[in-house]
Design an enzyme around this catalytic site. Structure first.
Site, mmCIF file in Angstrom:
data_model
loop_
_atom_site.group_PDB
_atom_site.id
_atom_site.type_symbol
_atom_site.label_atom_id
_atom_site.label_comp_id
_atom_site.label_asym_id
_atom_site.label_seq_id
_atom_site.Cartn_x
_atom_site.Cartn_y
_atom_site.Cartn_z
ATOM 1 N N ALA A 48 46.842 42.607 37.152
ATOM 2 C CA ALA A 48 45.690 41.747 37.456
ATOM 3 C C ALA A 48 44.954 42.261 38.685
ATOM 4 C CB ALA A 48 46.147 40.311 37.675
ATOM 5 N N ARG B 147 36.312 36.370 35.224
ATOM 6 C CA ARG B 147 36.124 36.447 36.662
ATOM 7 C C ARG B 147 34.670 36.314 37.093
ATOM 8 N NH1 ARG B 147 37.018 40.852 40.101
ATOM 9 N NH2 ARG B 147 37.499 40.116 42.181
ATOM 10 N N CYS C 9 49.776 39.341 38.739
ATOM 11 C CA CYS C 9 50.606 40.538 38.747
ATOM 12 C C CYS C 9 49.790 41.759 39.181
ATOM 13 C CB CYS C 9 51.203 40.777 37.364
ATOM 14 S SG CYS C 9 49.986 41.224 36.122
ATOM 15 N N HIS D 269 46.195 45.999 43.972
ATOM 16 C CA HIS D 269 45.020 46.456 44.725
ATOM 17 C C HIS D 269 45.312 47.801 45.359
ATOM 18 C CE1 HIS D 269 44.470 41.874 45.528
ATOM 19 N NE2 HIS D 269 43.913 42.201 44.368
#
Ligand code: SF4
Lengths: 71, 492
Positions: free
Chosen positions: B65, B96, B62, B195
């Site tokens: 994220a 991550r 999403c 992003h």
């Protein structure tokens, strides 16, 4: 009337980037493209057309301009 | 199985689509294609960045994220509050593997989870008061933080909290940058919009902070690494190469990065962009506002590294270009030895990839350096410009799939029968149980780095140890094996 960022690609062509749509396309033809004037109908390589009042002096790229959709 | 022809691949796509209802089929057919290097524009053959179909299993994330996990999270000296219920941050915490140096909990906070832990009453009465209390608490408990970001989770947008106002107020009180990020998970179709939102937040709240501050001494060789998240140390392996060729890396975005580095980025001479998808927005902005050129590079595998080093050097004077050649020369013996050792063991092996931002196309070169072939690739959240860049990298008649569903991926694999699959944790165990070697290509399967020459050696070793692992011959119970197989196994 999308805001479009235009930059010069590595191959010298102008890249037409619509940030809102994340759409990237090369410009195929520009109606008015001389040393001191730039604008008019701009056609992209995918066939879609946009319009901007011809401006002078020619803008320096990269820059963000407001285009109209031309049919 | 040998390589498939164009018709066979096309038939495979049709066959896989058969089970869908008419409407779903009509949608999914647009996202699957057979690669044709002759196509100039990907949008003629593949549709991307569209909403996933309800009812299918998608592998996407999403917007939260994309912002908290990818772009902002690795900025190590800031504290990132997962603003909303506790789960979004907790389940993604430290998964991550973006490495950093520092003392966690003192001056760096990368692997910690900060959350406002919304309860029912916060949803009903709003969480702004709670948020401003958290800001003060954080600053008391962790005084060495350089700033705070507020990463909105879904409820924040739904209940209409005014996090911008709280941030402005907080920034005044704490005298530190406080960045509200409107990255609620429901925005957009995947992490990709996250992003973009995160990039815009950097642009609006961080980039201009030192515009009038000239105390930072610049050199003509200042570059930045943008879009490298230092997974398993990737950015470090890249940085050494750039430094060896005489450049000075003044910022890492955002793996092992700091707020100060971000603020100083507009003083660079060239922005080097690794992950185009997640950080092209801010690179474009800097090109326009500060006149900093940017270029995409690829540090996977010696062929692409050499290509990229030369291209980077082309932006600078001759001394850098000579040094770039020296760097390539210096590591030649090293990577030749890696290829000599692993290529015979990996030659001709076929790989299918399904990853995120840049890897579905960037890693292809590294596999090819080892004599392997990528026969299928796809992105979770790419846009058309990514596929434009992919078509040229992939062989003709290979499979390309966008936002592939769990079902499609399995069916493709059953027919294509690759020797290796590179994808994420959710796919890993399905394919391993099907008896197919698998590498996680998001987190490098707890290995890495894979960037740079150092990374290539590790990459080659990992691929070898996965594909040639003896366990893959043991997928069948001994009593089910026919005698001929036994005999051939013994002979081997
Ligand atoms: S979609 Fe919303 S609730 Fe789910 S992880 Fe993302 S922000 Fe959290």
């Amino acid at each position: 009337m999308p805001n479009v960022m235009i930059r010069i690609k590595d191959n010298g062509a102008l890249l037409f980037y619509i940030a809102k749509k994340d759409q990237e396309d090369e410009i195929a033809t520009v109606e008015v493209d001389t040393d001191n004037e730039w604008g008019g109908v701009v056609e992209l390589t995918d066939g879609s057309k946009y319009y901007i009042e011809p401006m002078s002096p020619r803008p320096s790229f990269p820059t963000t301009l407001r285009f109209k959709r031309a049919e | 199985m040998t390589t498939m022809t164009r018709e066979e691949t096309q038939a495979l796509i049709q066959e896989v689509l058969e089970v869908y209802p008419e409407k779903a089929k009509k949608d999914r057919v647009l996202h699957l294609t057979v690669n044709d290097q002759g196509v100039e524009q990907s949008k003629k053959c593949i549709t991307s960045n569209r909403k996933s179909l309800p009812g299918v299993m998608t592998i996407r994330g999403c917007a939260y994220a994309g912002s908290k996990g990818v772009v902002w999270g690795p900025i190590k000296d800031m504290i990132h509050i997962s603003h909303g219920p506790v789960g979004c941050g907790q389940y993604s915490r430290a998964g991550r593997r973006n490495y950093y140096v520092g003392t966690t909990g003192i001056n760096t906070f990368g692997t910690m989870n900060f959350t406002s832990d919304f309860q029912e009453k916060d949803i009903v009465f709003g969480g702004d008061k709670k948020l401003s209390k958290i800001l003060t608490e954080i600053d008391q408990l962790f005084p060495l933080n350089k700033g705070i970001t507020i990463q909105s989770e879904c409820p924040i947008g739904l209940i209409g909290d005014d996090i911008e106002a709280v941030s402005k107020q907080g920034a005044k009180e704490l005298e530190k940058p406080i960045v509200p990020v409107r990255c609620e998970g429901f925005r957009g179709v995947s992490q990709s919009l996250g992003h973009h939102i995160a990039n815009d937040a950097v642009r609006d709240w961080v980039l201009g902070n030192r515009d009038n501050d000239t105390s930072f001494e610049v050199t003509p060789y200042d570059v930045t690494i943008i879009g490298d998240y230092n997974i398993g140390g990737d950015a470090w392996a890249s940085r050494t190469l750039l430094e060896e060729m005489g450049l000075r890396v003044i910022a890492q975005w955002s793996g092992d990065g700091t707020l100060a580095e971000m603020e100083n980025t507009p003083k660079a001479k060239l922005n080097l962009l690794h992950c185009y998808r997640s950080m092209n927005y801010v690179s474009r902005h800097m090109e326009e506002k500060y006149g900093i050129p940017w270029m995409e590079y690829n540090f996977f595998g010696p062929t692409k590294i050499a290509e990229s080093l030369r291209k980077i050097a082309g932006f600078f004077d001759e001394s850098i270009q000579i040094k770039a050649e020296k760097v390539i020369e210096k590591y030649k013996a090293e990577f030749d030895a890696v290829i000599a050792k692993y290529r015979p063991r990996l030659e001709g092996k076929r790989v299918m990839l399904y990853v995120g931002g840049l890897r579905p196309r960037h890693i292809i070169g590294a596999y090819e350096d080892l004599g392997m072939e990528v026969v299928g690739t796809g992105y979770e959240f790419a846009h058309n410009d990514d596929y434009d860049r992919t078509i040229k990298e992939m062989g003709n008649a290979t499979l390309i799939y966008d936002d592939v569903t769990g079902y499609e991926f399995e069916e493709f694999v059953k027919t294509v029968k690759p020797d290796l699959i590179g994808s994420g944790i959710k796919e890993k165990y399905i394919f391993q149980k099907m008896g197919i070697p698998f590498r996680q290509m998001h987190s490098w399967d707890y290995s890495g780095p894979y960037h740079g020459y150092d990374g290539f050696a590790i990459f080659a070793r990992d691929m070898d140890m996965t594909i040639n692992n003896p366990c893959w011959n043991k997928m069948q119970a001994p009593w089910l094996k026919s005698e001929t197989e036994d005999a051939s196994a013994e002979a081997a």
